[in-house]
Design a protein around this motif. Structure first.
Motif, PDB file in Angstrom:
ATOM      1  N   LEU A   1     -62.026  53.034 103.435  1.00  0.00           N
ATOM      2  CA  LEU A   1     -62.202  52.736 104.915  1.00  0.00           C
ATOM      3  C   LEU A   1     -63.656  52.498 105.135  1.00  0.00           C
ATOM      4  CD1 LEU A   1     -58.999  53.798 106.582  1.00  0.00           C
ATOM      5  CD2 LEU A   1     -59.682  51.508 106.252  1.00  0.00           C
ATOM      6  N   ILE A   2     -64.269  53.701 104.862  1.00  0.00           N
ATOM      7  CA  ILE A   2     -65.722  53.804 105.267  1.00  0.00           C
ATOM      8  C   ILE A   2     -66.483  53.002 104.474  1.00  0.00           C
ATOM      9  CG2 ILE A   2     -67.728  55.529 105.212  1.00  0.00           C
ATOM     10  CD1 ILE A   2     -65.634  57.901 105.757  1.00  0.00           C
ATOM     11  N   THR A   3     -66.235  52.768 103.543  1.00  0.00           N
ATOM     12  CA  THR A   3     -67.059  51.715 102.514  1.00  0.00           C
ATOM     13  C   THR A   3     -66.975  50.519 103.192  1.00  0.00           C
ATOM     14  OG1 THR A   3     -66.396  53.144 100.407  1.00  0.00           O
ATOM     15  CG2 THR A   3     -67.175  51.057 100.357  1.00  0.00           C
ATOM     16  N   TYR A   4     -65.498  50.149 103.489  1.00  0.00           N
ATOM     17  CA  TYR A   4     -65.367  48.572 104.099  1.00  0.00           C
ATOM     18  C   TYR A   4     -66.389  48.562 105.657  1.00  0.00           C
ATOM     19  CZ  TYR A   4     -63.498  44.767 106.683  1.00  0.00           C
ATOM     20  OH  TYR A   4     -63.180  43.570 107.235  1.00  0.00           O
ATOM     21  N   TYR A   5     -66.215  49.599 106.267  1.00  0.00           N
ATOM     22  CA  TYR A   5     -66.672  49.199 107.625  1.00  0.00           C
ATOM     23  C   TYR A   5     -68.254  49.422 107.390  1.00  0.00           C
ATOM     24  CZ  TYR A   5     -62.171  49.502 109.899  1.00  0.00           C
ATOM     25  OH  TYR A   5     -60.868  49.247 110.022  1.00  0.00           O
ATOM     26  N   ALA A   6     -68.847  50.288 106.429  1.00  0.00           N
ATOM     27  CA  ALA A   6     -70.272  50.316 106.145  1.00  0.00           C
ATOM     28  C   ALA A   6     -70.596  48.933 105.735  1.00  0.00           C
ATOM     29  CB  ALA A   6     -70.595  51.400 105.103  1.00  0.00           C
ATOM     30  N   ARG A   7     -69.909  48.291 104.756  1.00  0.00           N
ATOM     31  CA  ARG A   7     -70.288  47.038 104.358  1.00  0.00           C
ATOM     32  C   ARG A   7     -70.294  45.765 105.147  1.00  0.00           C
ATOM     33  NH1 ARG A   7     -66.366  44.687 101.737  1.00  0.00           N
ATOM     34  NH2 ARG A   7     -67.576  43.175 100.555  1.00  0.00           N
TER      35      ARG A   7
ATOM     36  N   ALA B   1     -70.129  47.873 110.703  1.00  0.00           N
ATOM     37  CA  ALA B   1     -69.492  48.538 111.682  1.00  0.00           C
ATOM     38  C   ALA B   1     -69.575  50.226 111.697  1.00  0.00           C
ATOM     39  CB  ALA B   1     -67.905  48.303 111.878  1.00  0.00           C
ATOM     40  N   PHE B   2     -70.911  50.275 111.976  1.00  0.00           N
ATOM     41  CA  PHE B   2     -71.182  51.914 111.989  1.00  0.00           C
ATOM     42  C   PHE B   2     -70.383  52.832 113.041  1.00  0.00           C
ATOM     43  CE2 PHE B   2     -75.071  49.724 110.020  1.00  0.00           C
ATOM     44  CZ  PHE B   2     -74.558  50.109 108.716  1.00  0.00           C
TER      45      PHE B   2
ATOM     46  N   THR C   1     -67.246  52.287 113.918  1.00  0.00           N
ATOM     47  CA  THR C   1     -66.176  52.408 113.092  1.00  0.00           C
ATOM     48  C   THR C   1     -66.326  53.368 111.886  1.00  0.00           C
ATOM     49  OG1 THR C   1     -65.494  50.202 113.974  1.00  0.00           O
ATOM     50  CG2 THR C   1     -63.798  51.425 112.470  1.00  0.00           C
ATOM     51  N   VAL C   2     -67.293  53.461 111.266  1.00  0.00           N
ATOM     52  CA  VAL C   2     -67.730  54.390 110.155  1.00  0.00           C
ATOM     53  C   VAL C   2     -67.401  55.854 110.948  1.00  0.00           C
ATOM     54  CG1 VAL C   2     -69.369  55.393 108.447  1.00  0.00           C
ATOM     55  CG2 VAL C   2     -69.098  52.935 108.805  1.00  0.00           C
ATOM     56  N   ILE C   3     -68.055  55.980 112.011  1.00  0.00           N
ATOM     57  CA  ILE C   3     -68.163  57.540 112.623  1.00  0.00           C
ATOM     58  C   ILE C   3     -66.538  57.762 113.078  1.00  0.00           C
ATOM     59  CG2 ILE C   3     -68.506  58.797 114.576  1.00  0.00           C
ATOM     60  CD1 ILE C   3     -71.340  57.264 114.566  1.00  0.00           C
ATOM     61  N   LEU C   4     -65.845  56.803 113.334  1.00  0.00           N
ATOM     62  CA  LEU C   4     -64.416  56.796 114.015  1.00  0.00           C
ATOM     63  C   LEU C   4     -63.450  57.374 112.807  1.00  0.00           C
ATOM     64  CD1 LEU C   4     -62.233  56.654 116.174  1.00  0.00           C
ATOM     65  CD2 LEU C   4     -62.068  54.193 115.464  1.00  0.00           C
ATOM     66  N   THR C   5     -63.691  56.586 111.806  1.00  0.00           N
ATOM     67  CA  THR C   5     -62.913  56.775 110.424  1.00  0.00           C
ATOM     68  C   THR C   5     -63.400  58.527 109.922  1.00  0.00           C
ATOM     69  OG1 THR C   5     -63.123  54.599 109.793  1.00  0.00           O
ATOM     70  CG2 THR C   5     -62.620  56.177 108.219  1.00  0.00           C
ATOM     71  N   SER C   6     -64.386  58.523 110.243  1.00  0.00           N
ATOM     72  CA  SER C   6     -65.164  60.141 109.702  1.00  0.00           C
ATOM     73  C   SER C   6     -64.318  61.143 110.371  1.00  0.00           C
ATOM     74  CB  SER C   6     -66.521  60.359 109.697  1.00  0.00           C
ATOM     75  OG  SER C   6     -67.006  59.116 108.951  1.00  0.00           O
ATOM     76  N   VAL C   7     -64.216  60.871 111.885  1.00  0.00           N
ATOM     77  CA  VAL C   7     -63.494  61.875 112.691  1.00  0.00           C
ATOM     78  C   VAL C   7     -62.168  61.791 112.416  1.00  0.00           C
ATOM     79  CG1 VAL C   7     -62.787  62.352 115.122  1.00  0.00           C
ATOM     80  CG2 VAL C   7     -65.335  61.427 114.304  1.00  0.00           C
ATOM     81  N   ALA C   8     -61.241  60.780 112.122  1.00  0.00           N
ATOM     82  CA  ALA C   8     -60.119  60.526 111.902  1.00  0.00           C
ATOM     83  C   ALA C   8     -59.907  61.386 110.230  1.00  0.00           C
ATOM     84  CB  ALA C   8     -59.543  59.133 111.548  1.00  0.00           C
ATOM     85  N   SER C   9     -60.604  61.089 109.514  1.00  0.00           N
ATOM     86  CA  SER C   9     -60.635  62.090 108.246  1.00  0.00           C
ATOM     87  C   SER C   9     -60.876  63.518 108.301  1.00  0.00           C
ATOM     88  CB  SER C   9     -61.546  61.399 107.091  1.00  0.00           C
ATOM     89  OG  SER C   9     -62.832  61.926 107.381  1.00  0.00           O
TER      90      SER C   9
END
Length: 243
Positions: free
Chosen positions: A101-107, A110-111, A113-121
Motif C-alpha cells: 500500500l505504501i508503495t502504491y500511494y508513494a507512486r 499521495a504522501f 496517505t503514505v503517513i496514514l498507512t504507516s500509522v496503521a501498520s
C-alpha cells in the motif's frame, strides 16, 4: 448471532480441509509459509493498484493462516517452534501488505496517505506485540477488538470494494486504541491499582474499564461493533441508496 452462524459455516469447511491436509501429512509450517507467499503477490497487486485481485489473494492467504494451526493439532505436530514460526510469519504477512500500500500511494504522490498507512501498520504490529509482551507478566492479554483476523477481514473488504483509504483511517485510529487498551489492562493487572488506589485513580481505572469494555466473538455486542465498522465503510452509499 450473525458472527456465530458465519463461524459455524466456516468451521464446517475448515474441518473438511483440515482432515484432508492431515491425512496427506502436509507439514503445517509449509502451510504457514504458503500463506506468506500468497500475501507477497497480494502486496504486489496492491502496489500496482489491482485492489480486487489483492482482495481475492488475501482471502486465500487467510485460509492458509487459519489452517496451519488446526492441521498441526489434528496431525499431532504441535511444537513450540511451530507456534513461534507462525507468529513471525504473521508479522511478515501483515507488514508486506502495508508495504504494498505504501508503495502504491508513494507512486501516485499521495504522501499524506503514505503517513496514514504507516500509522496503521504501526498500530497493527503493536497490537500483536503488546499482547506477546504483556503475557510475559500476566496470564492473558486478549482484550481489544482489533486483533489480526478483524484487521485482515477489514483489508479484504476494503480491497474488494476499493475503499482502502477508509479502512486505513479505521486501522490507524482504532488499532492504536487497542494498543492503549492492552497497556491499560496490563497496568491494572500488574499493579493492582484498581483495588488499592486513591479515589481519583479508581475513577480513572473505572473509566478505562467502561471505555475499553471487551466483547468476545459470537456475541451480539461484537456483531454490533462489526455493523458499526461497516457503516463507517459504506454508510454514504447506504444513505445515497435510501434517499
Amino acid at each position: 448471532m450473525i458472527s456465530n452462524k458465519i463461524g459455524f459455516a466456516m468451521g464446517v469447511l475448515k474441518n473438511g480441509l483440515v482432515d484432508f491436509l492431515s491425512e496427506n501429512r502436509v507439514n503445517p509450517n509449509l502451510i504457514t509459509f504458503t500463506g506468506l507467499t500468497i500475501n507477497f503477490f497480494a502486496a504486489a497487486s496492491l502496489a500496482y493498484g489491482h485492489n480486487w485481485l489483492a482482495g481475492i489473494l488475501m482471502i486465500f492467504a487467510g485460509a492458509f493462516d487459519i489452517l496451519d494451526g488446526a492441521v498441526a493439532r489434528k496431525s499431532g505436530r504441535v511444537s513450540s517452534f511451530g507456534a513461534f514460526f507462525d507468529s513471525v510469519i504473521d508479522r511478515y504477512s501483515d507488514l508486506i501488505l502495508y508495504i504494498g500500500l505504501i508503495t502504491y500511494y508513494a507512486r501516485i504522490g499521495a504522501f499524506g496517505t503514505v503517513i496514514l498507512t504507516s500509522v496503521a501498520s504501526m498500530g497493527s504490529i503493536l497490537v500483536s506485540y503488546t499482547r506477546a509482551r504483556a503475557e510475559n507478566v500476566i496470564e492473558s492479554c486478549k482484550v481489544g477488538f482489533w486483533e489480526r483476523p478483524e484487521r485482515i477481514v477489514l483489508l479484504i473488504i476494503a480491497a474488494l470494494s476499493n475503499r482502502l483509504d477508509r479502512a486505513l483511517w479505521i486501522l490507524a485510529i482504532f488499532a492504536n486504541i487497542t494498543v492503549i487498551h492492552r497497556m491499560v489492562y496490563t497496568w491494572i493487572q500488574t499493579t493492582g491499582e484498581y483495588e488499592e488506589s486513591t479515589s481519583d485513580r479508581k475513577l480513572l481505572t473505572t473509566f478505562f474499564k467502561i471505555a475499553f469494555k471487551d466483547f468476545k466473538r459470537e456475541t451480539w455486542q461484537y456483531d454490533l461493533y462489526c455493523i458499526a465498522v461497516l457503516l463507517v465503510m459504506f454508510g454514504d452509499k447506504l444513505i445515497s441508496y435510501i434517499f
